[in-house]
Design a protein around this motif. Sequence first.
Motif, PDB file in Angstrom:
ATOM      1  N   LEU A 148       9.038  19.692  46.857  1.00 24.81           N
ATOM      2  CA  LEU A 148      10.109  19.917  45.883  1.00 24.81           C
ATOM      3  C   LEU A 148      11.200  18.854  45.912  1.00 24.81           C
ATOM      4  CD1 LEU A 148      10.613  23.747  46.576  1.00 24.81           C
ATOM      5  CD2 LEU A 148       9.164  22.708  44.810  1.00 24.81           C
ATOM      6  N   GLY A 149      11.162  17.967  46.910  1.00 24.04           N
ATOM      7  CA  GLY A 149      12.271  17.053  47.116  1.00 24.04           C
ATOM      8  C   GLY A 149      13.341  17.720  47.971  1.00 24.04           C
ATOM      9  N   ARG A 150      14.227  16.905  48.516  1.00 23.28           N
ATOM     10  CA  ARG A 150      15.301  17.477  49.333  1.00 23.28           C
ATOM     11  C   ARG A 150      16.311  18.202  48.444  1.00 23.28           C
ATOM     12  NH1 ARG A 150      15.772  15.936  54.599  1.00 23.28           N
ATOM     13  NH2 ARG A 150      14.246  14.394  55.321  1.00 23.28           N
ATOM     14  N   PRO A 151      16.836  19.334  48.927  1.00 25.97           N
ATOM     15  CA  PRO A 151      17.790  20.112  48.107  1.00 25.97           C
ATOM     16  C   PRO A 151      19.191  19.496  48.133  1.00 25.97           C
ATOM     17  CG  PRO A 151      17.438  21.209  50.201  1.00 25.97           C
ATOM     18  CD  PRO A 151      16.537  20.009  50.199  1.00 25.97           C
ATOM     19  N   LEU A 152      19.482  18.616  47.197  1.00 22.10           N
ATOM     20  CA  LEU A 152      20.796  17.974  47.166  1.00 22.10           C
ATOM     21  C   LEU A 152      21.874  18.955  46.722  1.00 22.10           C
ATOM     22  CD1 LEU A 152      19.702  14.559  45.598  1.00 22.10           C
ATOM     23  CD2 LEU A 152      19.973  15.160  48.018  1.00 22.10           C
ATOM     24  N   VAL A 153      21.493  19.887  45.860  1.00 24.44           N
ATOM     25  CA  VAL A 153      22.421  20.917  45.398  1.00 24.44           C
ATOM     26  C   VAL A 153      21.600  22.167  45.085  1.00 24.44           C
ATOM     27  CG1 VAL A 153      22.265  20.169  42.982  1.00 24.44           C
ATOM     28  CG2 VAL A 153      24.287  21.463  43.763  1.00 24.44           C
ATOM     29  N   ARG A 154      22.170  23.326  45.346  1.00 26.60           N
ATOM     30  CA  ARG A 154      21.454  24.573  45.083  1.00 26.60           C
ATOM     31  C   ARG A 154      21.303  24.794  43.576  1.00 26.60           C
ATOM     32  NH1 ARG A 154      21.091  28.266  49.412  1.00 26.60           N
ATOM     33  NH2 ARG A 154      22.351  27.711  51.229  1.00 26.60           N
ATOM     34  N   ALA A 155      20.114  25.271  43.183  1.00 26.63           N
ATOM     35  CA  ALA A 155      19.899  25.625  41.781  1.00 26.63           C
ATOM     36  C   ALA A 155      20.762  26.829  41.416  1.00 26.63           C
ATOM     37  CB  ALA A 155      18.432  25.935  41.537  1.00 26.63           C
ATOM     38  N   ARG A 156      21.507  26.712  40.302  1.00 30.23           N
ATOM     39  CA  ARG A 156      22.379  27.800  39.860  1.00 30.23           C
ATOM     40  C   ARG A 156      21.850  28.505  38.618  1.00 30.23           C
ATOM     41  NH1 ARG A 156      28.411  25.041  40.650  1.00 30.23           N
ATOM     42  NH2 ARG A 156      28.190  24.674  42.907  1.00 30.23           N
ATOM     43  N   GLU A 157      20.807  27.931  38.021  1.00 32.49           N
ATOM     44  CA  GLU A 157      20.212  28.516  36.827  1.00 32.49           C
ATOM     45  C   GLU A 157      18.864  29.124  37.183  1.00 32.49           C
ATOM     46  OE1 GLU A 157      21.798  28.717  34.005  1.00 32.49           O
ATOM     47  OE2 GLU A 157      23.514  27.559  34.752  1.00 32.49           O
ATOM     48  N   LEU A 158      18.509  30.162  36.456  1.00 30.91           N
ATOM     49  CA  LEU A 158      17.299  30.904  36.782  1.00 30.91           C
ATOM     50  C   LEU A 158      16.034  30.073  36.574  1.00 30.91           C
ATOM     51  CD1 LEU A 158      16.052  33.612  37.641  1.00 30.91           C
ATOM     52  CD2 LEU A 158      16.030  34.280  35.228  1.00 30.91           C
ATOM     53  N   THR A 159      15.955  29.334  35.488  1.00 28.00           N
ATOM     54  CA  THR A 159      14.708  28.633  35.156  1.00 28.00           C
ATOM     55  C   THR A 159      14.283  27.639  36.226  1.00 28.00           C
ATOM     56  OG1 THR A 159      15.091  28.929  32.784  1.00 28.00           O
ATOM     57  CG2 THR A 159      13.553  27.182  33.456  1.00 28.00           C
ATOM     58  N   PRO A 160      15.143  26.711  36.672  1.00 30.00           N
ATOM     59  CA  PRO A 160      14.699  25.797  37.734  1.00 30.00           C
ATOM     60  C   PRO A 160      14.432  26.510  39.053  1.00 30.00           C
ATOM     61  CG  PRO A 160      17.029  25.477  37.256  1.00 30.00           C
ATOM     62  CD  PRO A 160      16.497  26.363  36.193  1.00 30.00           C
ATOM     63  N   ALA A 161      15.177  27.567  39.334  1.00 29.80           N
ATOM     64  CA  ALA A 161      14.951  28.317  40.568  1.00 29.80           C
ATOM     65  C   ALA A 161      13.582  28.991  40.546  1.00 29.80           C
ATOM     66  CB  ALA A 161      16.053  29.345  40.769  1.00 29.80           C
ATOM     67  N   VAL A 162      13.239  29.606  39.431  1.00 33.61           N
ATOM     68  CA  VAL A 162      11.936  30.257  39.287  1.00 33.61           C
ATOM     69  C   VAL A 162      10.814  29.241  39.432  1.00 33.61           C
ATOM     70  CG1 VAL A 162      10.391  31.342  37.598  1.00 33.61           C
ATOM     71  CG2 VAL A 162      12.702  32.242  37.936  1.00 33.61           C
ATOM     72  N   GLU A 163      11.003  28.055  38.852  1.00 30.30           N
ATOM     73  CA  GLU A 163       9.971  27.028  38.932  1.00 30.30           C
ATOM     74  C   GLU A 163       9.752  26.586  40.374  1.00 30.30           C
ATOM     75  OE1 GLU A 163       7.054  24.232  37.877  1.00 30.30           O
ATOM     76  OE2 GLU A 163       7.802  26.097  36.985  1.00 30.30           O
ATOM     77  N   MET A 164      10.820  26.432  41.156  1.00 25.81           N
ATOM     78  CA  MET A 164      10.663  26.040  42.553  1.00 25.81           C
ATOM     79  C   MET A 164       9.948  27.115  43.354  1.00 25.81           C
ATOM     80  SD  MET A 164      14.055  23.891  43.693  1.00 25.81           S
ATOM     81  CE  MET A 164      15.287  24.972  42.971  1.00 25.81           C
ATOM     82  N   VAL A 165      10.322  28.372  43.135  1.00 23.31           N
ATOM     83  CA  VAL A 165       9.661  29.468  43.844  1.00 23.31           C
ATOM     84  C   VAL A 165       8.190  29.526  43.465  1.00 23.31           C
ATOM     85  CG1 VAL A 165       9.555  31.971  44.106  1.00 23.31           C
ATOM     86  CG2 VAL A 165      11.773  30.815  44.138  1.00 23.31           C
ATOM     87  N   ARG A 166       7.896  29.368  42.180  1.00 23.38           N
ATOM     88  CA  ARG A 166       6.503  29.414  41.731  1.00 23.38           C
ATOM     89  C   ARG A 166       5.673  28.318  42.392  1.00 23.38           C
ATOM     90  NH1 ARG A 166       3.199  26.795  38.810  1.00 23.38           N
ATOM     91  NH2 ARG A 166       4.775  25.247  38.206  1.00 23.38           N
TER      92      ARG A 166
END
Length: 387
Positions: free
Chosen positions: A283-301
């Motif tokens: 996923l790459g290093r987490p430079l900043v936490r995802a605050r929106e649902l869509t990118p967060a869901v994509e990372m979890v998926r």
Amino acid sequence: MVDFAAVGRRLRAAREARHLERATLARDAHVSEDVLARLEAGEAVPVSTAALARVERRLKLTPTALWADTPREETALSLHFRHASVPDFFSADEAAAREALMIARDVEGLEERLGRPAPLKRADWFREAQVGHNASADGYARAWRLRDILHQKNLLDSPTAPLPDPLETLVEEAFGVPVVEKPLHSSSVLAVTVKDRVSGLAAILLNTASEWGTHLPRSRVDLAHEVCHLLYDEPREDIGLWIDVIEDQEDDAPRRQGDAVEKRARAFAAELLLPKLGLHQLLGRPLVRARELTPAVEMVRRAREHYGTTIELTSYHLYNVGYIEKYLLEEIQKTVPSLSHAAPSARETLLSRRVREALSAGLISAMRARELLDISAWDELPWSTTQ
């Protein structure tokens, strides 16, 4: 000289304690019912030690327990539980725990005869230890070390590779510890780690009666959790009712006695299944936490599809290692699509594999193989039907 009076007392007590009819025991152990009756009466009966061994095995006794001058000490059980809800382990399931340790004993004996101990024998590679000041950090560090060792021993392609399926087989082959899958009386018990404080033997029980018993990602989480107990938690002098609910969170403050142990195990399972460095590569290093649902869901998926984990574990772990905001967790778990998994196929048990290998090497007879596998002299050996 065999003390037949003592044999008779022990035999009757063991049979009656298990509510077993003499005729049933005679049939299952391939011993004459008349011989059993005369033994229980204390008569000096001409009976082989092999026949007594079959009786002992059917009664779930340790070897030589009936006839030795000083029978082996009973196993001193220490149990770690993983629950989905309220603890309700039934005393009847202690028999399953003791049977699992008997399997562990037989496996260890066969590995000694084969001259091939487990590559990561626990006494040589791991030390049981108290939980560190930061339970989660302790769990992460131990899981990463285990991944690195698995790679060094060629049991894993790389330190960041997904753990293979079936994970049970990897655990068995790495540590020489049987993973026994069987139904327990309580459906809320997910898994149990069993240790004998006297011999050091250990086994893991996965409860197939649980509603999660055939859910592959869930069972991988439960097994990874139990590996932490197996390798690092000291046997207790009482039954260790340390409860771990199914939510897979490791960031909450301790709320119960023993919680640090479970908190470490939850973190260990998360890092073992979803290594932080592997997430960086994926996923790459987490430079900043995802605050929106869509990118967060994509990372979890992406993470759960790559590593074969549950939505719950994946989303909580991605929060804990800095990828997503905590307030998104509930919505993520409603949104991420479920993975389709075929029902797990039957696999050959560790004991069956070792018996097959010992028989092929001429170290045991076919009759001894059947005794170890607890099948009758007329049954085919399990692998014969697959050839």
